[in-house]
Design a protein around this motif. Structure first.
Motif, short mmCIF file in Angstrom:
data_model
loop_
_atom_site.label_atom_id
_atom_site.label_comp_id
_atom_site.label_asym_id
_atom_site.label_seq_id
_atom_site.Cartn_x
_atom_site.Cartn_y
_atom_site.Cartn_z
N SER A 1 1.01 -1.06 0.03
CA SER A 1 0.17 0.00 -0.22
C SER A 1 0.37 0.87 -0.23
N THR A 2 0.54 2.20 -0.77
CA THR A 2 0.90 3.86 -0.87
C THR A 2 0.36 4.93 -0.80
N ASN A 3 1.06 5.97 -0.39
CA ASN A 3 0.27 7.15 -0.41
C ASN A 3 1.38 7.88 -0.73
N TYR A 4 1.14 9.03 -0.78
CA TYR A 4 2.08 10.52 -1.78
C TYR A 4 1.71 11.85 -1.25
N ALA A 5 2.66 12.86 -1.23
CA ALA A 5 2.34 13.99 -1.29
C ALA A 5 1.60 14.00 -2.20
N LYS B 1 1.93 13.23 -6.94
CA LYS B 1 1.35 12.15 -7.17
C LYS B 1 1.13 12.43 -8.56
N GLY B 2 1.20 11.17 -9.44
CA GLY B 2 1.52 11.40 -10.76
C GLY B 2 3.12 11.87 -11.42
N SER C 1 9.54 14.09 -13.66
CA SER C 1 9.50 15.14 -14.62
C SER C 1 9.34 16.60 -13.27
N LEU C 2 10.50 16.68 -12.83
CA LEU C 2 11.24 16.88 -11.67
C LEU C 2 11.03 19.05 -12.40
N LYS C 3 10.24 19.24 -10.76
CA LYS C 3 10.56 20.08 -10.82
C LYS C 3 11.07 21.16 -9.68
#
Length: 121
Positions: free
Chosen positions: A56-60, A64-65, A84-86
């Motif tokens: 199971s995962t969760n992301y900030a 996400k994406g 797609s780093l910013k």
């Protein structure tokens, strides 16, 4: 004693990709969750992504994406694929593992030393 060793940070241009890896070693009985946190200058540390032993995962919301966390349980390794780093992703990224070690019956948080990720043109 448990050690977490990270690799894969560095400098990348905006929209580029990086892959962070973290391997846990030592007197490990089992690992519950593993994850990545980051801290930018002047900001508090924040959760980036976390994965349980069951997958199971969760992301900030901010990643996400774009980021994907995965885990190799047999190798006690967690991977963070960052696409797609910013520039706002620039931070020190630290690996975390919730580990039951040695003969202990309870879990303890362990941390890696941190790896710098810089997104800049």
């Amino acid at each position: 004693q448990v050690q977490l060793v990270e690799s894969g940070g560095g400098l990348v241009q905006p929209e580029g990709s990086l892959r962070l890896s973290c391997a846990a070693s030592g007197s490990i009985r089992d690992i519950n969750a593993m994850g990545w946190y980051r801290q930018a200058p002047g900001k508090q540390r924040e959760l980036v992504a976390k994965i349980t032993s069951g997958g199971s995962t969760n992301y900030a919301d901010s990643v996400k994406g774009r980021f994907t966390i995965s885990r190799e349980n047999a190798k006690n390794t967690v991977i963070l694929q960052m696409n797609s780093l910013k520039p706002e992703d620039t931070a020190v990224y630290s690996c975390n593992a919730y580990v039951r070690a040695g003969t202990l019956w309870y879990y303890t948080d362990y941390w890696g030393q941190g790896t710098q990720v810089t997104v800049s043109s």
